[in-house]
Design a protein around this motif. Structure first.
Motif, PDB file in Angstrom:
ATOM      1  N   THR A   1     -60.517  45.627 -27.623  1.00 31.83           N
ATOM      2  CA  THR A   1     -60.082  44.687 -28.659  1.00 31.83           C
ATOM      3  C   THR A   1     -58.605  44.391 -28.478  1.00 31.83           C
ATOM      4  N   GLU A   2     -58.303  43.197 -28.002  1.00 33.35           N
ATOM      5  CA  GLU A   2     -56.908  42.798 -27.903  1.00 33.35           C
ATOM      6  C   GLU A   2     -56.428  42.354 -29.281  1.00 33.35           C
ATOM      7  N   PRO A   3     -55.167  42.628 -29.632  1.00 42.41           N
ATOM      8  CA  PRO A   3     -54.678  42.287 -30.965  1.00 42.41           C
ATOM      9  C   PRO A   3     -54.616  40.779 -31.193  1.00 42.41           C
ATOM     10  N   ASP A   4     -54.878  40.381 -32.436  1.00 38.81           N
ATOM     11  CA  ASP A   4     -54.751  38.985 -32.837  1.00 38.81           C
ATOM     12  C   ASP A   4     -53.293  38.740 -33.195  1.00 38.81           C
ATOM     13  N   LEU A   5     -52.598  38.025 -32.344  1.00 43.57           N
ATOM     14  CA  LEU A   5     -51.158  37.859 -32.511  1.00 43.57           C
ATOM     15  C   LEU A   5     -50.797  36.753 -33.498  1.00 43.57           C
ATOM     16  N   ALA A   6     -51.799  36.275 -34.263  1.00 39.30           N
ATOM     17  CA  ALA A   6     -51.482  35.319 -35.324  1.00 39.30           C
ATOM     18  C   ALA A   6     -50.612  35.980 -36.389  1.00 39.30           C
ATOM     19  N   ASP A   7     -50.754  37.300 -36.510  1.00 42.06           N
ATOM     20  CA  ASP A   7     -49.925  38.051 -37.453  1.00 42.06           C
ATOM     21  C   ASP A   7     -48.578  38.332 -36.801  1.00 42.06           C
ATOM     22  N   ARG A   8     -47.538  37.674 -37.280  1.00 42.76           N
ATOM     23  CA  ARG A   8     -46.191  37.870 -36.744  1.00 42.76           C
ATOM     24  C   ARG A   8     -45.276  38.547 -37.757  1.00 42.76           C
ATOM     25  N   THR A   9     -45.849  39.025 -38.854  1.00 42.46           N
ATOM     26  CA  THR A   9     -45.047  39.615 -39.922  1.00 42.46           C
ATOM     27  C   THR A   9     -44.889  41.113 -39.708  1.00 42.46           C
ATOM     28  N   ALA A  10     -43.651  41.567 -39.606  1.00 41.14           N
ATOM     29  CA  ALA A  10     -43.379  42.994 -39.426  1.00 41.14           C
ATOM     30  C   ALA A  10     -43.424  43.712 -40.772  1.00 41.14           C
ATOM     31  N   PRO A  11     -43.771  44.992 -40.780  1.00 37.99           N
ATOM     32  CA  PRO A  11     -43.743  45.765 -42.028  1.00 37.99           C
ATOM     33  C   PRO A  11     -42.316  45.861 -42.569  1.00 37.99           C
ATOM     34  N   SER A  12     -42.216  46.241 -43.825  1.00 38.92           N
ATOM     35  CA  SER A  12     -40.897  46.480 -44.411  1.00 38.92           C
ATOM     36  C   SER A  12     -40.330  47.781 -43.854  1.00 38.92           C
ATOM     37  N   PRO A  13     -38.998  47.896 -43.784  1.00 44.85           N
ATOM     38  CA  PRO A  13     -38.414  49.145 -43.271  1.00 44.85           C
ATOM     39  C   PRO A  13     -38.753  50.319 -44.187  1.00 44.85           C
ATOM     40  N   PRO A  14     -38.950  51.521 -43.622  1.00 45.23           N
ATOM     41  CA  PRO A  14     -39.158  52.703 -44.465  1.00 45.23           C
ATOM     42  C   PRO A  14     -37.931  52.897 -45.371  1.00 45.23           C
ATOM     43  N   ALA A  15     -38.166  53.092 -46.677  1.00 47.54           N
ATOM     44  CA  ALA A  15     -37.062  53.234 -47.626  1.00 47.54           C
ATOM     45  C   ALA A  15     -36.852  54.694 -47.987  1.00 47.54           C
ATOM     46  N   ASP A  16     -35.660  54.992 -48.480  1.00 47.18           N
ATOM     47  CA  ASP A  16     -35.338  56.310 -49.033  1.00 47.18           C
ATOM     48  C   ASP A  16     -35.519  57.431 -48.003  1.00 47.18           C
ATOM     49  N   LEU A  17     -35.141  57.162 -46.762  1.00 45.41           N
ATOM     50  CA  LEU A  17     -35.228  58.210 -45.745  1.00 45.41           C
ATOM     51  C   LEU A  17     -34.288  59.359 -46.118  1.00 45.41           C
ATOM     52  N   ALA A  18     -34.824  60.569 -46.178  1.00 43.68           N
ATOM     53  CA  ALA A  18     -34.032  61.720 -46.623  1.00 43.68           C
ATOM     54  C   ALA A  18     -34.628  62.990 -46.055  1.00 43.68           C
TER      55      ALA A  18
ATOM     56  N   LYS B   1     -55.243  38.463 -16.873  1.00 42.58           N
ATOM     57  CA  LYS B   1     -54.521  37.255 -17.274  1.00 42.58           C
ATOM     58  C   LYS B   1     -54.034  36.437 -16.074  1.00 42.58           C
ATOM     59  N   GLY B   2     -54.153  37.000 -14.888  1.00 42.21           N
ATOM     60  CA  GLY B   2     -53.697  36.304 -13.694  1.00 42.21           C
ATOM     61  C   GLY B   2     -52.384  36.860 -13.187  1.00 42.21           C
ATOM     62  N   MET B   3     -52.112  36.634 -11.919  1.00 48.93           N
ATOM     63  CA  MET B   3     -50.917  37.180 -11.295  1.00 48.93           C
ATOM     64  C   MET B   3     -49.639  36.602 -11.891  1.00 48.93           C
ATOM     65  N   ASN B   4     -49.739  35.442 -12.543  1.00 53.80           N
ATOM     66  CA  ASN B   4     -48.565  34.832 -13.173  1.00 53.80           C
ATOM     67  C   ASN B   4     -48.751  34.776 -14.689  1.00 53.80           C
ATOM     68  N   GLY B   5     -49.374  35.803 -15.229  1.00 50.32           N
ATOM     69  CA  GLY B   5     -49.696  35.800 -16.659  1.00 50.32           C
ATOM     70  C   GLY B   5     -48.789  36.647 -17.508  1.00 50.32           C
ATOM     71  N   PHE B   6     -47.519  36.809 -17.112  1.00 50.60           N
ATOM     72  CA  PHE B   6     -46.618  37.724 -17.817  1.00 50.60           C
ATOM     73  C   PHE B   6     -45.917  37.057 -19.005  1.00 50.60           C
ATOM     74  N   SER B   7     -46.689  36.397 -19.855  1.00 47.13           N
ATOM     75  CA  SER B   7     -46.112  35.820 -21.066  1.00 47.13           C
ATOM     76  C   SER B   7     -45.838  36.937 -22.064  1.00 47.13           C
ATOM     77  N   SER B   8     -44.997  36.657 -23.063  1.00 42.94           N
ATOM     78  CA  SER B   8     -44.672  37.688 -24.051  1.00 42.94           C
ATOM     79  C   SER B   8     -45.907  38.121 -24.823  1.00 42.94           C
ATOM     80  N   ASP B   9     -46.825  37.188 -25.119  1.00 37.22           N
ATOM     81  CA  ASP B   9     -48.050  37.551 -25.836  1.00 37.22           C
ATOM     82  C   ASP B   9     -48.937  38.448 -24.986  1.00 37.22           C
ATOM     83  N   ASN B  10     -49.077  38.122 -23.696  1.00 41.84           N
ATOM     84  CA  ASN B  10     -49.907  38.951 -22.820  1.00 41.84           C
ATOM     85  C   ASN B  10     -49.311  40.345 -22.644  1.00 41.84           C
ATOM     86  N   ILE B  11     -47.988  40.430 -22.612  1.00 46.29           N
ATOM     87  CA  ILE B  11     -47.341  41.743 -22.501  1.00 46.29           C
ATOM     88  C   ILE B  11     -47.671  42.594 -23.718  1.00 46.29           C
TER      89      ILE B  11
END
Length: 645
Positions: free
Chosen positions: A285-302, A164-174
């Motif tokens: 295969t670098e991830p397609d960061l068009a998906d910004r939706t996080a999964p739902s939290p795990p429920a009923d942890l026991a 990505k280049g020496m100055n390529g430390f964007s959040s997406d590249n990280i």
């Protein structure tokens, strides 16, 4: 870099085996917040051993909105030192928002590996620095996840610099670089602490230790920053070119750590080997960061079942995602301990009468992470009921006395086998244990056994011993059975001797004869009384004067003296002296059939014949016969006679 793996003494093995424990709390810094600041904490690990490094100098640097790293330290004060457990704590301004780089300069006594930028080798220099790059921190974020600094996190930084280049430390590249590199170093490696106390700890810690040691073992001879560069044509990552070296190193590290008790005998590195092998041909295969939706939290942890003094079983309702949930991260007291693909997990590294706080998060393929679900669980005190673990150690079907048998896990002890090879541990409480035998000069199958005690004892936890080691005279014999009366060199091998495995290649029967010096024999049968001098017969081969009878395949090497060879096959490039080859013999670079006499000279590859006569219609002078059969003054087509030149 070539790591000189040293075998521990038996006492060191016991010490390592009896010291199995992890980081027990989430406090990596151990200092209170300073007004106007927030903390970054973590652990610095040695890039060669993957174990904690004390006295590393740690500094944080800001990354601006354009992905450029500042040259002015962000941390206040500028530096901090890691403690005896490799832990560090840095303070940064409370209102800072954005990504940042953590640099750790290793002390002189630490690894010789250092991180360099651009296309320089990752080699020893006077300044040895490894780095970790953190995803964006929010302005009002006070709880920053632990940031480990290791060879794995350094690979993320170098991947960005190279692709990505020496100055390529964007959040997406990280994020992209982290997802690519975690395929090799394991999920969430950036938050996986190094183990301490002589054990590789949890499975994620075990995998990280094995991979880091495997990578570091080939650094000096192979690894440049090009190793993480992606080929724009094929899409493959550079380390694919070193896949064979890396997989061999993984296997060697696994065996070494099992032998010293740092890994259980049941540990498997097959998944790591598969991923590295695929890197040679599979595009990154670098991830397609068009998906910004996080999964739902795990429920009923026991708790899935009542906790015991040595284990806690968790379960939860599966999370949902707009694409798919790929795994769940499990944390204990703020420390990442496992990544699982199923909505349940059992932690068998807990202590009795202790309260733990667990958190579970769901993750998708592009590293979107859900909010966590938490639960606090107290393990019970040890019950008064105790049980027995017993077994036998045998050698050639007979009990072997005097073997040290070590138990670690929910309890620890050492016993010695009796005259019949039997051992027994009493007082074992419910929990998980590892049993490992040890005795100088012997190897054991299996190397160790995992035993789970749940309201009942465990019997028939047996091991088979084989003798191993070195015999004087420069000769190392493999594990196996020696039949008959045998004296090892310098000396005589008497009677029929069977060597089942090791440096004797193939099935070889040796007669009553004398073996002098360090000698390794190839596949075949040697008959008659024969004396061999010091020498090696394998790969490059030196055969002394004498006669070998029977059909034998000889490897590449040199034959010295006057030797008669039987009908057979000579493989590789071989130099033959004055002598006679009789029968139909296949030579490299062509076939000589019939009765042929060669003078002093060489038969190799494209076949050079020196002074002499090949019986038939043609006599050659001192020249070379090459693929196109060209001679100094012209070409030979048909049957011609050339004079000496």
């Amino acid at each position: 870099m070539c790591v000189n793996w040293k075998r521990f003494t038996f006492g060191a093995i016991m010490l390592a085996s009896l010291s199995i424990f992890l980081f027990g709390c989430g406090d990596y810094g151990g200092t209170a917040e300073t007004p106007g600041t927030k903390s970054i904490t973590g652990v610095v690990s040695d890039p060669a051993t993957a174990l904690p490094v004390a006295n590393a100098t740690v500094t944080a640097y800001a990354i601006d909105a354009n992905g450029v790293q500042s040259t002015v330290p962000l941390s206040v004060p500028a530096t901090s030192s890691s403690d005896g457990n490799g832990k560090y704590a840095l303070k940064i301004p409370q209102d800072y928002a954005g990504s940042l780089v953590v640099n750790a300069t290793l002390p002189a006594a630490a690894s010789k590996i250092s991180a360099k930028n651009s296309k320089e080798m990752l080699l020893a220099t006077t300044v040895r620095t490894i780095r970790a790059i953190l995803p964006p921190v929010a302005r009002d974020q006070t709880a920053i996840p632990p940031a480990m600094v290791s060879l794995a996190t350094e690979m993320v930084v170098v991947y960005i610099e190279q692709n990505k280049g020496m100055n390529g430390f964007s959040s997406d590249n990280i994020r992209k670089a982290t997802v690519v590199i975690e395929a090799f170093f394991g999920p969430n490696f950036a938050q996986t602490p190094p183990p301490r106390g002589g054990s590789a700890g949890t499975k994620v810690q075990q995998d990280l230790v094995v991979v880091i040691r495997a990578f570091s073992s080939i650094l000096d001879s192979h690894l440049t920053t090009e190793m993480v560069k992606v080929d724009p044509g094929t899409g493959t990552i550079g380390l694919g070119a070193f896949a064979a070296n890396l997989t061999a190193a993984v296997t060697a590290v696994r065996e070494e750590l099992i032998n010293i008790g740092m890994l259980p005998g049941s540990y498997s590195a097959q998944m790591i080997i598969t991923v590295i092998s695929q890197a040679a041909t599979t595009p990154v295969t670098e991830p397609d960061l068009a998906d910004r939706t996080a999964p739902s939290p795990p429920a009923d942890l026991a708790v899935a079942s009542a906790p015991t003094a040595g284990s806690v079983a968790l379960s939860w309702t599966a999370s949902t995602d707009n694409v798919a949930v790929t795994r769940y991260y499990v944390y204990r007291d703020g420390i990442f301990i496992a990544a699982v693909s199923t909505p349940w997990f059992t932690d068998d590294t807990v202590s009795p009468a202790t309260t733990y706080k667990y958190e579970v998060k769901a993750r998708d393929a592009v590293a979107n992470l859900s909010a966590g679900s938490t639960i606090s669980i107290a393990t019970p005190a040890p019950t008064s009921a105790t049980y027995t673990i017993s077994g036998k150690v045998s050698l050639n079907g007979t009990g072997l006395a005097g073997v040290f048998v070590i138990v670690t896990g929910s309890g620890s002890s050492i016993v010695v086998t009796d005259a019949d090879g039997n051992y027994s541990f009493t007082g074992a409480r419910n929990g998980s244990y590892t049993i490992m035998p040890s005795l100088t000069g012997y190897a054991f199958t299996p190397v160790s056994l995992a035993v789970s005690i749940s309201n009942a004892g465990a019997t028939e936890k047996d091991f088979t011993a084989t003798q191993s080691g070195s015999v004087t005279g420069g000769v190392t014999y493999p594990d196996g059975i020696v039949i008959g009366g045998v004296t090892y060199p310098p000396g005589t091998i008497i009677g029929g001797v069977t060597y089942p495995t090791g440096v004797v290649i193939g099935g070889v029967a040796y007669p009553t004869a004398t073996v002098v010096g360090g000698v390794t024999y190839p596949t075949g049968t040697v008959i008659g009384g024969i004396t061999y001098p010091g020498g090696v017969i394998i790969g490059g081969v030196t055969y002394p004067p004498g006669t070998v009878v029977g059909g034998i395949a000889f490897p590449v090497g040199t034959v010295i003296g006057q030797v008669t060879y039987p009908t057979g096959t000579v493989i590789g490039g071989v130099i033959y002296p004055t002598g006679t080859v009789s029968g139909g013999v296949i030579y490299p670079g062509g076939t000589v059939i019939g009765q042929v006499t060669y003078p002093t000279g060489t038969v190799i590859g494209g076949v050079t014949y020196p002074n002499g006569v090949v019986i038939g219609s043609v006599s050659y002078p001192t020249v070379s016969i090459t693929a196109a059969i060209l001679y100094p003054t012209g070409s030979v087509t048909g049957v011609l006679t050339w004079p000496s030149l």
